[in-house]
Design a protein around this motif. Structure first.
Motif, PDB file in Angstrom:
ATOM      1  N   UNK A 155      16.988  -3.244  -9.049  1.00 50.74           N
ATOM      2  CA  UNK A 155      17.779  -3.713  -7.919  1.00 50.74           C
ATOM      3  C   UNK A 155      18.483  -5.020  -8.236  1.00 50.74           C
ATOM      4  N   UNK A 156      18.364  -5.507  -9.444  1.00 55.11           N
ATOM      5  CA  UNK A 156      18.971  -6.783  -9.800  1.00 55.11           C
ATOM      6  C   UNK A 156      20.485  -6.683  -9.767  1.00 55.11           C
ATOM      7  N   UNK A 157      21.116  -7.688  -9.153  1.00 53.49           N
ATOM      8  CA  UNK A 157      22.555  -7.830  -9.252  1.00 53.49           C
ATOM      9  C   UNK A 157      23.375  -6.876  -8.424  1.00 53.49           C
ATOM     10  N   UNK A 158      22.831  -6.198  -7.441  1.00 51.83           N
ATOM     11  CA  UNK A 158      23.618  -5.278  -6.642  1.00 51.83           C
ATOM     12  C   UNK A 158      23.093  -5.206  -5.224  1.00 51.83           C
ATOM     13  N   UNK A 159      23.738  -4.360  -4.418  1.00 55.17           N
ATOM     14  CA  UNK A 159      23.313  -4.154  -3.042  1.00 55.17           C
ATOM     15  C   UNK A 159      22.031  -3.334  -3.052  1.00 55.17           C
ATOM     16  N   UNK A 160      20.945  -3.927  -2.569  1.00 54.62           N
ATOM     17  CA  UNK A 160      19.658  -3.235  -2.620  1.00 54.62           C
ATOM     18  C   UNK A 160      19.283  -2.591  -1.299  1.00 54.62           C
ATOM     19  N   UNK A 161      20.209  -2.587  -0.340  1.00 54.46           N
ATOM     20  CA  UNK A 161      19.940  -1.935   0.933  1.00 54.46           C
ATOM     21  C   UNK A 161      18.797  -2.557   1.718  1.00 54.46           C
ATOM     22  N   UNK A 162      18.549  -3.842   1.495  1.00 58.07           N
ATOM     23  CA  UNK A 162      17.477  -4.528   2.213  1.00 58.07           C
ATOM     24  C   UNK A 162      16.131  -4.464   1.524  1.00 58.07           C
ATOM     25  N   UNK A 163      16.078  -3.846   0.322  1.00 57.99           N
ATOM     26  CA  UNK A 163      14.802  -3.704  -0.377  1.00 57.99           C
ATOM     27  C   UNK A 163      14.183  -5.056  -0.705  1.00 57.99           C
ATOM     28  N   UNK A 164      14.997  -6.001  -1.153  1.00 57.02           N
ATOM     29  CA  UNK A 164      14.456  -7.304  -1.531  1.00 57.02           C
ATOM     30  C   UNK A 164      13.829  -8.011  -0.329  1.00 57.02           C
ATOM     31  N   UNK A 165      14.501  -7.947   0.801  1.00 56.01           N
ATOM     32  CA  UNK A 165      13.962  -8.588   1.999  1.00 56.01           C
ATOM     33  C   UNK A 165      12.627  -7.959   2.395  1.00 56.01           C
ATOM     34  N   UNK A 166      12.537  -6.632   2.293  1.00 52.38           N
ATOM     35  CA  UNK A 166      11.279  -5.958   2.620  1.00 52.38           C
ATOM     36  C   UNK A 166      10.194  -6.315   1.614  1.00 52.38           C
ATOM     37  N   UNK A 167      10.565  -6.401   0.333  1.00 55.25           N
ATOM     38  CA  UNK A 167       9.582  -6.726  -0.704  1.00 55.25           C
ATOM     39  C   UNK A 167       8.989  -8.109  -0.490  1.00 55.25           C
ATOM     40  N   UNK A 168       9.807  -9.050  -0.046  1.00 52.30           N
ATOM     41  CA  UNK A 168       9.313 -10.407   0.189  1.00 52.30           C
ATOM     42  C   UNK A 168       8.295 -10.454   1.323  1.00 52.30           C
ATOM     43  N   UNK A 169       8.365  -9.480   2.223  1.00 55.33           N
ATOM     44  CA  UNK A 169       7.405  -9.420   3.323  1.00 55.33           C
ATOM     45  C   UNK A 169       6.084  -8.784   2.898  1.00 55.33           C
ATOM     46  N   UNK A 170       6.054  -8.189   1.714  1.00 62.12           N
ATOM     47  CA  UNK A 170       4.850  -7.529   1.211  1.00 62.12           C
ATOM     48  C   UNK A 170       3.980  -8.594   0.545  1.00 62.12           C
ATOM     49  N   UNK A 171       3.170  -9.261   1.358  1.00 57.76           N
ATOM     50  CA  UNK A 171       2.393 -10.402   0.875  1.00 57.76           C
ATOM     51  C   UNK A 171       1.372 -10.015  -0.180  1.00 57.76           C
ATOM     52  N   UNK A 172       0.998  -8.725  -0.221  1.00 56.30           N
ATOM     53  CA  UNK A 172       0.022  -8.299  -1.205  1.00 56.30           C
ATOM     54  C   UNK A 172       0.555  -8.267  -2.617  1.00 56.30           C
ATOM     55  N   UNK A 173       1.875  -8.140  -2.776  1.00 54.42           N
ATOM     56  CA  UNK A 173       2.444  -7.988  -4.117  1.00 54.42           C
ATOM     57  C   UNK A 173       3.457  -9.062  -4.481  1.00 54.42           C
ATOM     58  N   UNK A 174       4.266  -9.522  -3.515  1.00 62.23           N
ATOM     59  CA  UNK A 174       5.384 -10.405  -3.851  1.00 62.23           C
ATOM     60  C   UNK A 174       4.969 -11.662  -4.610  1.00 62.23           C
ATOM     61  N   UNK A 175       3.929 -12.399  -4.205  1.00 57.88           N
ATOM     62  CA  UNK A 175       3.556 -13.593  -4.981  1.00 57.88           C
ATOM     63  C   UNK A 175       3.158 -13.264  -6.419  1.00 57.88           C
ATOM     64  N   UNK A 176       2.534 -12.105  -6.633  1.00 55.23           N
ATOM     65  CA  UNK A 176       2.190 -11.706  -7.998  1.00 55.23           C
ATOM     66  C   UNK A 176       3.453 -11.418  -8.805  1.00 55.23           C
ATOM     67  N   UNK A 177       4.424 -10.768  -8.178  1.00 58.53           N
ATOM     68  CA  UNK A 177       5.684 -10.483  -8.867  1.00 58.53           C
ATOM     69  C   UNK A 177       6.391 -11.782  -9.243  1.00 58.53           C
ATOM     70  N   UNK A 178       6.385 -12.752  -8.337  1.00 60.30           N
ATOM     71  CA  UNK A 178       6.989 -14.049  -8.643  1.00 60.30           C
ATOM     72  C   UNK A 178       6.263 -14.725  -9.806  1.00 60.30           C
ATOM     73  N   UNK A 179       4.943 -14.651  -9.795  1.00 66.97           N
ATOM     74  CA  UNK A 179       4.145 -15.274 -10.850  1.00 66.97           C
ATOM     75  C   UNK A 179       4.437 -14.635 -12.205  1.00 66.97           C
TER      76      UNK A 179
END
Length: 222
Positions: A1-25
């Motif tokens: 999803x990098x560099x394009x229209x993700x249809x709101x996927x990124x915003x939803x992923x950031x709300x997934x507290x179980x995974x998003x901080x690990x992905x950032x790390x």
């Protein structure tokens, strides 16, 4: 999803507290800028050498920021998992962070806890047959003998790859290896990916088995 229209996927992923901080790390620790980079996502859900590039201090600091306040005096048991070799893989969250391992010692809850651990982890299975939206796979379930988690003999189970033909993976053949989460087929995996998935799952199960089941956080923290 990098560099394009993700249809709101990124915003939803950031709300997934179980995974998003690990992905950032993982992204930050391996020199990548996007937590949704395919290589980052694969490292968290399946496993890759990137996980072992992350130093203990970085993982420990992330755990401190996320869980010390929530877990209180039980934080030490979470920190021990990092010191024992835990890395930000989904199996680390399932076995070393979520409270279900601690419930295995309760005879009234052990069966439910084992089911949740088995279904929530990313497991692997080989396709035996296909029938529309459903797939029959052979996969080894988790077992619990009162002291240790292990794998039981492979069993056939029916899982879902799509609903009305819409799903995450379409082209499958008998003999393919797939990753599974709850009742869903997540993706087709290569032999290399399957080995990484098994490796990191084994690592975090070993941490639990060597430490012994502990009470765990009172609430699901992932």
């Amino acid at each position: 999803v990098s560099g394009g229209d993700d249809g709101g996927l990124r915003a939803m992923a950031k709300e997934f507290a179980g995974a998003w901080p690990y992905l950032e790390l993982i992204a930050h620790g391996s020199g990548l800028t996007d937590p949704l980079d395919r290589r980052v996502v694969e490292a968290y859900w399946v496993g890759s050498p990137r996980l072992d590039q992350l130093g203990i201090p970085a993982i420990a600091n992330s755990m401190e920021d996320r869980f010390r306040f929530k877990s209180g005096p039980q934080f030490s048991s979470l920190a021990e998992g990092v010191l024992a070799g835990g890395v930000p893989h989904h199996s680390f969250a399932v076995f070393c962070i979520y409270p279900w391992v601690g419930l295995l010692g309760d005879d009234r809850r052990a069966a439910q806890a084992l089911t949740v651990l088995d279904r929530c982890r990313i497991r692997w299975g080989r396709v035996l047959s296909l029938d529309g939206d459903q797939v029959v796979v052979e996969s080894a379930p988790l077992t619990w003998d009162g002291r240790r988690l292990d794998y039981g003999p492979p069993q056939a189970e029916t899982v879902v790859r799509s609903i009305g033909g819409v799903g995450m993976v379409q082209k499958l053949e008998v003999g393919d290896w797939v990753s599974l989460h709850w009742e869903w087929v997540c993706d087709k995996v290569s032999e290399r990916q399957r080995r990484f998935l098994r490796h990191f799952t084994d690592r975090h199960m070993a941490i639990v088995n060597e430490a012994g089941a502990h009470s765990g956080p009172a609430a699901m923290l992932g």
